[in-house]
Each structure stands twice: as C-alpha cells, then as structure tokens.
Design a protein around this motif. Structure first.
Motif, PDB file in Angstrom:
ATOM      1  N   ASP A 174       1.004  -1.273  -0.184  1.00 41.56           N
ATOM      2  CA  ASP A 174       0.128   0.211   0.025  1.00 41.56           C
ATOM      3  C   ASP A 174       0.767   1.442  -0.039  1.00 41.56           C
ATOM      4  OD1 ASP A 174      -3.030   0.934   1.679  1.00 41.56           O
ATOM      5  OD2 ASP A 174      -2.273   1.403  -0.136  1.00 41.56           O
ATOM      6  N   GLN A 175       1.990   1.150  -0.471  1.00 43.55           N
ATOM      7  CA  GLN A 175       2.931   2.264  -0.618  1.00 43.55           C
ATOM      8  C   GLN A 175       2.429   3.178  -1.574  1.00 43.55           C
ATOM      9  OE1 GLN A 175       6.252   0.034  -1.623  1.00 43.55           O
ATOM     10  NE2 GLN A 175       7.221  -0.094   0.690  1.00 43.55           N
ATOM     11  N   ARG A 176       3.239   4.363  -1.368  1.00 38.96           N
ATOM     12  CA  ARG A 176       2.777   5.509  -2.357  1.00 38.96           C
ATOM     13  C   ARG A 176       3.306   5.403  -3.588  1.00 38.96           C
ATOM     14  NH1 ARG A 176       3.416  11.119   0.361  1.00 38.96           N
ATOM     15  NH2 ARG A 176       5.459  10.941  -0.328  1.00 38.96           N
ATOM     16  N   GLN A 177       2.667   4.355  -4.673  1.00 42.05           N
ATOM     17  CA  GLN A 177       3.108   3.750  -5.872  1.00 42.05           C
ATOM     18  C   GLN A 177       3.044   4.996  -6.819  1.00 42.05           C
ATOM     19  OE1 GLN A 177       0.552   0.601  -5.327  1.00 42.05           O
ATOM     20  NE2 GLN A 177       2.124  -0.784  -5.402  1.00 42.05           N
ATOM     21  N   ASP A 178       2.186   5.996  -6.497  1.00 40.74           N
ATOM     22  CA  ASP A 178       2.375   7.145  -7.709  1.00 40.74           C
ATOM     23  C   ASP A 178       3.609   7.828  -7.719  1.00 40.74           C
ATOM     24  OD1 ASP A 178       1.200   7.759  -4.999  1.00 40.74           O
ATOM     25  OD2 ASP A 178       1.118   9.719  -5.848  1.00 40.74           O
ATOM     26  N   LEU A 179       4.328   7.548  -6.872  1.00 37.31           N
ATOM     27  CA  LEU A 179       5.639   8.203  -6.785  1.00 37.31           C
ATOM     28  C   LEU A 179       6.783   7.357  -7.339  1.00 37.31           C
ATOM     29  CD1 LEU A 179       5.647   9.904  -3.125  1.00 37.31           C
ATOM     30  CD2 LEU A 179       5.200  10.721  -5.538  1.00 37.31           C
ATOM     31  N   LEU A 180       6.358   6.035  -7.744  1.00 41.85           N
ATOM     32  CA  LEU A 180       7.370   5.231  -8.204  1.00 41.85           C
ATOM     33  C   LEU A 180       7.549   5.635  -9.872  1.00 41.85           C
ATOM     34  CD1 LEU A 180       5.931   1.562  -6.989  1.00 41.85           C
ATOM     35  CD2 LEU A 180       8.341   2.401  -6.689  1.00 41.85           C
ATOM     36  N   PRO A 181       8.777   5.026 -10.365  1.00 42.37           N
ATOM     37  CA  PRO A 181       8.820   5.308 -11.870  1.00 42.37           C
ATOM     38  C   PRO A 181       7.500   4.614 -12.536  1.00 42.37           C
ATOM     39  CG  PRO A 181      10.916   4.678 -10.883  1.00 42.37           C
ATOM     40  CD  PRO A 181       9.730   4.380  -9.814  1.00 42.37           C
ATOM     41  N   ARG A 182       7.055   5.400 -13.554  1.00 39.55           N
ATOM     42  CA  ARG A 182       5.994   4.784 -14.275  1.00 39.55           C
ATOM     43  C   ARG A 182       6.246   3.413 -14.799  1.00 39.55           C
ATOM     44  NH1 ARG A 182       3.130   8.971 -17.326  1.00 39.55           N
ATOM     45  NH2 ARG A 182       2.661   7.330 -19.210  1.00 39.55           N
ATOM     46  N   LEU A 195       5.087   0.659 -11.995  1.00 41.77           N
ATOM     47  CA  LEU A 195       3.712   0.442 -11.687  1.00 41.77           C
ATOM     48  C   LEU A 195       3.222  -1.090 -12.273  1.00 41.77           C
ATOM     49  CD1 LEU A 195       2.269   3.962 -12.535  1.00 41.77           C
ATOM     50  CD2 LEU A 195       2.639   3.038 -10.324  1.00 41.77           C
ATOM     51  N   ASP A 196       2.255  -1.672 -11.214  1.00 43.25           N
ATOM     52  CA  ASP A 196       1.503  -2.839 -11.742  1.00 43.25           C
ATOM     53  C   ASP A 196       0.268  -2.351 -12.197  1.00 43.25           C
ATOM     54  OD1 ASP A 196       0.138  -2.557  -9.550  1.00 43.25           O
ATOM     55  OD2 ASP A 196       0.833  -4.223  -8.516  1.00 43.25           O
ATOM     56  N   GLY A 197      -0.412  -3.360 -13.002  1.00 44.25           N
ATOM     57  CA  GLY A 197      -1.836  -2.930 -13.388  1.00 44.25           C
ATOM     58  C   GLY A 197      -2.812  -2.422 -12.394  1.00 44.25           C
ATOM     59  N   ALA A 198      -2.625  -2.911 -10.950  1.00 49.55           N
ATOM     60  CA  ALA A 198      -3.641  -2.297  -9.969  1.00 49.55           C
ATOM     61  C   ALA A 198      -3.439  -0.919  -9.586  1.00 49.55           C
ATOM     62  CB  ALA A 198      -3.560  -3.280  -8.830  1.00 49.55           C
ATOM     63  N   SER A 199      -2.181  -0.616  -9.785  1.00 45.68           N
ATOM     64  CA  SER A 199      -1.709   0.657  -9.456  1.00 45.68           C
ATOM     65  C   SER A 199      -2.009   1.818 -10.393  1.00 45.68           C
ATOM     66  CB  SER A 199      -0.056   0.768  -9.168  1.00 45.68           C
ATOM     67  OG  SER A 199       0.313  -0.282  -8.259  1.00 45.68           O
ATOM     68  N   VAL A 200      -2.051   1.465 -11.591  1.00 47.81           N
ATOM     69  CA  VAL A 200      -2.319   2.178 -12.695  1.00 47.81           C
ATOM     70  C   VAL A 200      -3.776   2.626 -12.612  1.00 47.81           C
ATOM     71  CG1 VAL A 200      -2.635   2.722 -15.205  1.00 47.81           C
ATOM     72  CG2 VAL A 200      -0.532   1.509 -14.309  1.00 47.81           C
ATOM     73  N   ARG A 201      -4.644   1.418 -12.240  1.00 51.23           N
ATOM     74  CA  ARG A 201      -6.191   1.583 -12.196  1.00 51.23           C
ATOM     75  C   ARG A 201      -6.307   2.511 -10.884  1.00 51.23           C
ATOM     76  NH1 ARG A 201      -6.121  -3.897 -12.845  1.00 51.23           N
ATOM     77  NH2 ARG A 201      -7.066  -4.115 -10.695  1.00 51.23           N
TER      78      ARG A 201
END
Lengths: 270, 270
Positions: free
Chosen positions: B3-11, B14-20
């Motif tokens: 549940d980390q702040r995945q929007d801060l990860l490089p594009r 991201l995995d599918g769920a994070s993009v959604r």
C-alpha cells in the motif's frame, strides 16, 4: 507389420518399411515421392569417419539446411531410431558414389562398397512439410504443377566447418500473403525438416536474379498477387560436399530417398 | 500488493492495479502506453444490453480485430477475471461517450452515466504483442520512432452482425524478411491480442493506396529492403460502432486503456 504381398498394394498404401523392402529386393529403383505418405523421407549422406566429424559440425552450425534426424554408429549400416530393420546398404532405391568430388557411379546397393569407417547421416527433407502444408489446404505450386521444386543458390553464406563451406541453397514456393503467413506457422512446427522460411518477398535481397531460372529443379509460375517464400534446402549440404571434393562419399540419388518408419507428425515441435 | 505511495514510483514500476488506482483517484487522465509493462491493456466498449448481443456476435465472427478478453455481467461494472478490484466506472483514465454515433463528451469517470442495462467488453490490444516482439529483439518501428502506429482501412470486409458492419482496419509495422517471419511466429502465439498478421507485402492487394498516408495514427518510414506487415486492429470495432450510429455507447479515449492484472505472458497460446 503383416507379411502380406505389400508390393501389390497401391503406392499410397505402402508404409515406410514396405518401401524399404521393395528397394532392398531391387523392385524399386526410382523416386520415392508420393510413396508411403505420412512417413518421413530423408536425405542420405555417407562419409568416411575422418571427415564425418567436420560434416556433423557443419550440420550443427547450419541446422536449417542440414537438419540431422539420424546418425549411424561408425561402421554400422543401421539407424534403429529411424526403422527397426533399416539397412543403409540396401534400403535406398538408388545411390550415388562420389570420388574426388565427381559422380562415379549410381549403384542400387552398397554391399560391395560398405566400409567399417563409414558414418551415415540422414537429413530431413521438405516432403514432410509439403505434406503438412497440403493437409492444411494450401496449394504447393511444385506439387500442383507436378514438377520438381525450384531451387536457388543464394548470397547467404553457410557457417563453414572443416572442408565444408558454400552458399545456402533455398527452395521457393509462391503463396498469396495470407497463405504465406499460414505457411510460416505450419513449417515453424517442423524444425527437423527445414522449419520456418529463411526469406520471403524480394528475391534480389538474397542474391536471386530471376525466379524463372532456378539453379536446380524446375521453374514454377508466380502470380502477380503472390509472394515468393524461401526455405533452406537439403541440396545445400550436397552442393557443399561436392565443392569440398572429398575423396569418397555416398549419397542417395536425387528424389530416391531413404523412407523411414517415423511419421511426419512425430517431427512436429508442437 | 503493498500500500506504498506507488504514484511516486517510476511509471515503468507500476503494476496494473496501481495504474487503475491512479486513474480511479483522478491522478492519471492520459495515455497508458508504457505504464505497467508486462500487464495486459485492453480496449473498452460499453453498450446497452439491447445491442450488446449483436456486438458480441460481431466479435465472435471477427476475432482477429475483436479479440474479447472479458465481458461484464449486464449492469455490473466489474470483470473479476481481469482484476479483483477492477471498476469499469472509474479505472480508465479517460472515457468517450457517444450519442447517436457522435462523440458527446470525454469524462474521467462514468459515475453519473452508469446504467443497469450496460454491458462492457474488453478487447485485447497490440501493446501486448509489441512487447513480445521487442522482448525478442525485433525493432517495432512506431515504438522506436516514438509515434502512434499507422492504421489503414482495408478493402477486406468484416463479417457483419446486426447493425455492425464495415471494413477491417489494420496496423502496419515494417520488417526485414527474416524479422517478418519471426514476427509471424511470435504474434501467432497471441491470438487474444490480434494474433498472426492478416497480410504482408503489397499494400494495394488489400486496398491500401499509400503507406505514407495512414487513415489513423502516424506514418513510419519503410526501408527499401523491408516488407510491410499488417495486423488486424482494435480500431476496427470502434469504426464499425461509429458507423452503426448507436443511440448510446461508451469507449475508452484513444490510448487511455483499461490496464488489467493479467500478465501479457498469460495470453500466450504456447
């Protein structure tokens, strides 16, 4: 296998062992095309052990033109994996004997020529993949025209090994685009009989000047909306072997193949 | 999933769920190309139940341009097989709403538009097979040029169903012959994302006049020694749908795809 008089059966009802027996008994001395449908037919190359290792390395480096489907133990005329009773000295309808790179004789058996240092190679042949193409409903032009497939020397060099070197020889079959795609799919399943095409489209990109003038075999018509599709050809090792001017070698005569007990479908990778 | 702040990860991390989730939270409203590499991205078509059956029949009859990888239950905005938490009302970055066949609005969610009679279709997209081609070392021209793939209306008619009818639309990618053969092999493994090419070679044979002037997308250079290779395209159902002038329909906006939890490799037939 039954012991009935199988030589009286129609040609397309023979199995691999029956064709070999006809050859062994001297009752078949010509082409094997169309005989024993469904069974793998192979190109035969027999070499003295001292150059056999070079030839095997050549095949390993050029698997598309030289797909090895069987190798005998040195001195043994048998390859049980290709046929329990298979005898390389008698089971090919017609042989060619090469001395110093020149065709010396065309015997119907090798009884007088067999030596304890000989090693035999059986290489896959395009009969198997042509059968798969036709079974899928594609038209194979050389088959529908009833002629030998057109073959061309290309500008693509084989990877050399020992005395063996020379250009890749290819066969050409024309298809409409959608059928060319299908032909790629089907032949990709058969790496043991030359596999996927090596080229398609413009012949000049691989050093072929005129599709109407093949280096071996017969020309076939190519329609305006068709693409020429090129596969690696088993004539490659023969041409390379001739160029190597070996002191002694034996091959099958063109079209008079070694018919095996292996079913074409067993060569399918998938 | 963490549940980390995945929007801060490089594009590309991201995995599918994070993009959604980013789309759902309104923090991603544009293209999904290059996001969540390895995950299947899909074209979205949402229709009222009364025309959905016709559309499904159209897809079934035209599986190459319309490879269905998921269908919702009528009225349900979920397709659990494509993502456990997937919500079709919020998880696409940008939607298009069509009324009487005309683009009416481009909302970032469907909360106000969802109806109990809607059925959603997710169709495979060529991002998946492009990834497989690149992973194999092939150059995909539109990717290396950084442009949209060129798309062309062809003279090949789709099989019609109900109000849905029209020509097949194709994408074009140029390859040298040997790479074209390889591209046929690779994309044949991915029938769920358009599969093998529908044509290669002469564009005029399928009604394309000028490769430099695509009907959709951007032109790409084709070298003299390259063959144009054509794949069925997911724009086909969109064009057909527009032509059908439906009273109401929803799609994703071009390039803003539905990113799923399914890995591209799981679409491989072999």
């Amino acid at each position: 296998m039954s012991d009935q008089r199988q030589d009286l059966l129609p040609r397309d009802r023979l199995d691999g062992a029956s064709v070999r027996r006809l050859a062994r008994e001297g009752r078949l001395v010509g082409q094997t095309s169309g005989l024993a449908p469904g069974y793998v037919q192979g190109n035969l190359v027999i070499l003295p052990a001292d150059v056999a290792a070079d030839f095997l390395r050549f095949c390993q480096r050029n698997p598309k033109p030289c797909p090895v489907i069987g190798i005998s133990e040195p001195g043994s005329p048998h390859i049980p994996s290709l046929g329990a009773d298979l005898d390389l000295r008698t089971d090919v309808p017609l042989y060619r004997v090469w001395r110093d790179g020149v065709l010396a004789e065309e015997p119907t058996d090798l009884e007088a020529l067999w030596r304890p240092d000989l090693v035999a190679f059986v290489l896959g042949c395009s009969f198997s993949f042509e059968e798969a193409l036709i079974a899928d409903g594609l038209e194979v032009r050389n088959v529908s025209c009833g002629v030998n497939v057109p073959m061309f020397r290309t500008s693509i060099p084989c990877a050399p090994a020992g005395p063996f070197a020379g250009p890749l020889v290819v066969t050409m079959r024309p298809f409409k685009a959608a059928d060319a795609v299908r032909a790629v799919q089907i032949t990709s399943r058969f790496p043991a009989v030359h596999g996927a095409p090596v080229h398609l489209g413009r012949p000049d990109l691989i050093g072929i000047r005129d599709l109407a003038r093949p280096d071996y075999g017969d020309p076939v018509p190519v329609a305006d909306d068709e693409i020429p599709v090129f596969w690696a050809c088993g004539v490659t090792p023969q041409a390379v072997m001739e160029a190597a001017r070996l002191a002694f070698a034996i091959t099958h005569a063109p079209g008079a193949m070694l018919v095996t007990d292996v079913r074409n479908s067993r060569l399918a990778a998938l």
